[in-house]
Write a protein that holds these residues in place. Structure first.
Motif, PDB file in Angstrom:
ATOM      1  N   GLU A  16       0.862  -1.180   0.000  1.00  0.00           N
ATOM      2  CA  GLU A  16       0.000   0.000   0.000  1.00  0.00           C
ATOM      3  C   GLU A  16       0.892   1.221   0.000  1.00  0.00           C
ATOM      4  OE1 GLU A  16      -2.776   0.959   3.450  1.00  0.00           O
ATOM      5  OE2 GLU A  16      -1.922   2.892   2.860  1.00  0.00           O
ATOM      6  N   GLN A  38      -1.225   6.973  -1.526  1.00  0.00           N
ATOM      7  CA  GLN A  38      -2.317   7.471  -0.666  1.00  0.00           C
ATOM      8  C   GLN A  38      -2.535   8.986  -0.612  1.00  0.00           C
ATOM      9  OE1 GLN A  38       0.549   6.062   0.980  1.00  0.00           O
ATOM     10  NE2 GLN A  38      -0.107   4.379   2.255  1.00  0.00           N
ATOM     11  N   ASN A  57      -4.848  12.439  -0.755  1.00  0.00           N
ATOM     12  CA  ASN A  57      -6.225  12.742  -0.369  1.00  0.00           C
ATOM     13  C   ASN A  57      -6.883  13.513  -1.507  1.00  0.00           C
ATOM     14  OD1 ASN A  57      -5.887  11.655   2.312  1.00  0.00           O
ATOM     15  ND2 ASN A  57      -4.572  13.433   2.683  1.00  0.00           N
ATOM     16  N   TYR A  94      -9.969   8.236  11.789  1.00  0.00           N
ATOM     17  CA  TYR A  94      -8.992   7.599  10.902  1.00  0.00           C
ATOM     18  C   TYR A  94      -8.656   6.154  11.296  1.00  0.00           C
ATOM     19  CZ  TYR A  94      -4.489   7.816   8.261  1.00  0.00           C
ATOM     20  OH  TYR A  94      -3.434   7.621   7.422  1.00  0.00           O
ATOM     21  N   ASP A 133      -8.949   2.374   9.415  1.00  0.00           N
ATOM     22  CA  ASP A 133      -7.780   1.531   9.122  1.00  0.00           C
ATOM     23  C   ASP A 133      -7.992   0.086   9.568  1.00  0.00           C
ATOM     24  OD1 ASP A 133      -5.304   1.972   7.770  1.00  0.00           O
ATOM     25  OD2 ASP A 133      -5.091   3.806   8.948  1.00  0.00           O
ATOM     26  N   ILE A 176       4.101   4.387   4.583  1.00  0.00           N
ATOM     27  CA  ILE A 176       3.377   5.541   5.145  1.00  0.00           C
ATOM     28  C   ILE A 176       4.361   6.506   5.819  1.00  0.00           C
ATOM     29  CG2 ILE A 176       1.626   6.251   6.837  1.00  0.00           C
ATOM     30  CD1 ILE A 176       0.204   3.655   6.481  1.00  0.00           C
ATOM     31  N   GLN A 197       3.529   9.206  10.983  1.00  0.00           N
ATOM     32  CA  GLN A 197       2.446   8.330  11.433  1.00  0.00           C
ATOM     33  C   GLN A 197       2.967   7.005  11.997  1.00  0.00           C
ATOM     34  OE1 GLN A 197      -0.945   8.058   8.679  1.00  0.00           O
ATOM     35  NE2 GLN A 197      -0.325   9.979   7.750  1.00  0.00           N
TER      36      GLN A 197
END
Ligand code: ARG
Length: 558
Positions: free
Chosen positions: A109, A112, A114, A301, A305, A325, A329
């Motif tokens: 992943e 990402q 927004n 959030y 997840d 990520i 985070q």
């Protein structure tokens, strides 16, 4: 060559020697080395003595030297033989040279963005990293699922819509990521100036959440669609694509359900009206507390997840589930991983986190229109301009279109290489003028080396012949041969460590070796022409393969 060593060691009658062989960190120590420590017990002798005995006993045929040194046996290949073998292998395998057999299934992943915010330089680093990790995994025989996960609900949408309606309503909706980012930035600035406005934004947020306002819903849907569309160009330019695209709006409902379930199971609890997980109660005080539902019941959030992870792990039987990520985070990601473990979710032990560190600029905090983040397009346009000037300086007659195309390739190589060569745990100071230079430790230098090699081949025309004899092999030629031969091992290391930087460093070393050779050794017209042409040709193939793993396309001309 490894097999050859194992065959030469046959007299030992020990299994598993193949896997014991390693490439010494310092290449001067040998091409391969056999650590004898693991053999000491079996042979009831000290590693030192074992190494000495092996070095004496071994048949030297095919080796340049075999040397014992402090518990290791170091093997030096006959470089002519190695050159012949590796060139033949590269010739045979072409694009597949370096590939490794494997059969795992891996999800990565990454990226990402927004929907109603900027696609900024941080996203470029994450996208480059994820794509490269995916390519390396594929090259090692794994099935890879590229996943994107975008924020398309929540406060950032409300801010954007509020600002659009109030100040930009006359502008036609545009599928342009810069336009989206600009409006978001405008909203943030206006909110900073008069925080009272937040009430209006909250109102919009509530309406969007409940879905009662038809016109508002339509605006959200339309703009969301346009924004997603605007990423297509970016992903094309960055040489990436996705197999699955999940949006926060799609996992909201399930996220809430999971939270309710884990409250029942006493993993989460109510606290002042909100729902939280207190990791102190689960033996992980280092992870603090995570809020999953707000007091007003809205989904946060983290709840989303949990549903996302469930989707990933239930739909796919994964050997690894990688999350690329932002470093900011990091703790949050580990909080999510821990909750999944507490839930006993099947496959949660397969989760792996790869941080994306910051990209900074030499002039300090990223000064730009947005105040703190540079947009993809601004960044790209800026670099393309620098590259175009350089191209025109070198080739005044080039067409405008040709220059633009080449400038884009150079720009992408500069961005990607600088972002991938650095360890993922470190920040990057990105100096556009330096990174776009055609010499030094840069992406364009690698492209330039490739083009230089292809140019020699082009000039040689028909002369390239697979039957060659080697009349002497010099140091710079040896170096290229050694590096090319080590490529499959380098790929393996990069896969195991999930580190594109390993491939980046290899690419640079290989290009450097080639340029040394280029300055020292004439190719066309030399006595060793046939061999050297094959060497140059093979070099270009290996560099191309390794750059492909970084997501960088080569070009024939610079
Ligand atoms: N869209 C998020 C952001 O911009 C990143 C998503 C990271 N992935 C995840 N599974 N939480 O911060």
């Amino acid at each position: 060559m490894k097999e050859k060593i194992v065959a030469a060691l046959g007299f030992l009658k020990i299994e598993g020697l193949y896997d014991l062989l390693e490439i010494p960190k310092e290449r001067e120590l040998g091409d391969y080395s056999l650590p004898c420590f693991a053999l000491a017990k079996k042979l009831k002798k000290s590693p030192n003595d074992i190494a000495k005995e092996i070095a004496e006993k071994i048949s030297k045929k095919g080796f340049d030297r075999v040397v014992a040194s402090g518990g290791y046996v170091n093997f030096f290949f006959d470089k002519k033989e190695l050159a012949e073998k590796v060139i033949k292998e590269i010739n045979k395998k072409g694009e597949d040279y370096g590939k490794i057999m494997g059969k795992g299934k891996i999800m990565v992943e990454f990226s990402q963005p927004n929907t109603h915010k900027a696609f900024h330089v941080g996203h470029i680093r994450g996208t480059s990293l994820g794509e490269s990790i995916a390519r390396i995994a594929e090259f090692c025989g794994n099935k890879v699922v590229r996943a994107n996960y975008s924020g398309d609900t929540g406060m950032h949408i409300a801010k954007w819509i509020w600002c659009y309606r109030k100040y930009h309503g006359k502008e036609k909706l545009k599928g342009d990521e810069k336009w989206f980012a600009d409006i978001y930035v405008d909203a943030v600035k206006k909110l900073e100036k008069s925080p009272k406005i937040q009430e209006e934004v909250d109102e919009i947020n509530r309406k969007l959440d409940s879905g009662v306002d038809k016109e508002l819903n339509k605006l959200w849907k339309d703009t969301r669609k346009l924004s997603i569309k605007s990423w297509e160009r970016i992903y094309r330019e960055l040489n990436t694509r996705f197999d699955v695209h999940i949006f926060e709006s799609e996992v909201e409902k399930e996220g809430r359900e999971i939270v309710m379930e884990i409250v029942k199971r006493k993993i989460a609890k109510e606290s002042e009206g909100a729902i939280i997980v207190d990791f102190n109660e689960h033996g992980r005080p280092d992870l603090g507390v995570l809020v999953l539902l707000r007091k007003d019941g809205t989904v946060l959030y983290g709840a989303k997840d949990l549903a996302l992870a469930k989707n990933k792990l239930e739909k796919h039987k994964l050997d690894k589930s990688i999350y690329v990520i932002g470093k900011a985070q990091e703790r949050y990601v580990y909080q999510i991983f821990e909750i999944l473990k507490l839930m006993g979710m099947k496959g949660s032990e397969k989760n792996i986190y790869v941080p994306v560190n910051e990209v900074r600029f030499p002039w300090g905090k990223m000064a730009s229109r947005s105040g703190d983040n540079i947009f993809y397009s601004d960044f790209r346009d800026n670099m393309i301009e620098i590259a175009r000037k350089e191209i025109k300086k070198r080739e005044a007659s080039i067409s405008e279109k040709g220059a633009q195309k080449r400038a884009l390739a150079i720009t992408i190589s500069a961005m990607k290489y600088s972002m991938l060569k650095q360890d993922v745990n470190k920040n990057i100071i990105f100096d556009p003028k330096k990174e776009i230079k055609f010499d030094g430790d840069t992406g364009p230098y690698l492209l330039y080396s490739y083009a230089r090699a292809r140019n020699i081949i082009k000039k040689a025309g028909h002369k390239i012949d697979s039957n060659f004899e080697i009349y002497g092999i010099g140091d710079s030629e040896k170096k290229i041969v050694e590096l090319m031969a080590s490529f499959p091992e380098v790929v393996k290391e990069a896969e195991q460590k999930l580190s594109p930087s390993t491939i980046a460093h290899f690419s640079y070393d290989l290009a450097k070796a080639f340029n040394e050779f280029y300055h020292e050794c004439p190719v066309i017209g030399s006595e060793n022409e046939k061999f050297r042409l094959k060497l140059v040709d093979s070099f270009s193939q290996v560099l191309k393969n390794s750059l492909r793993l970084l997501g960088i396309n080569t070009i024939a001309k610079m």
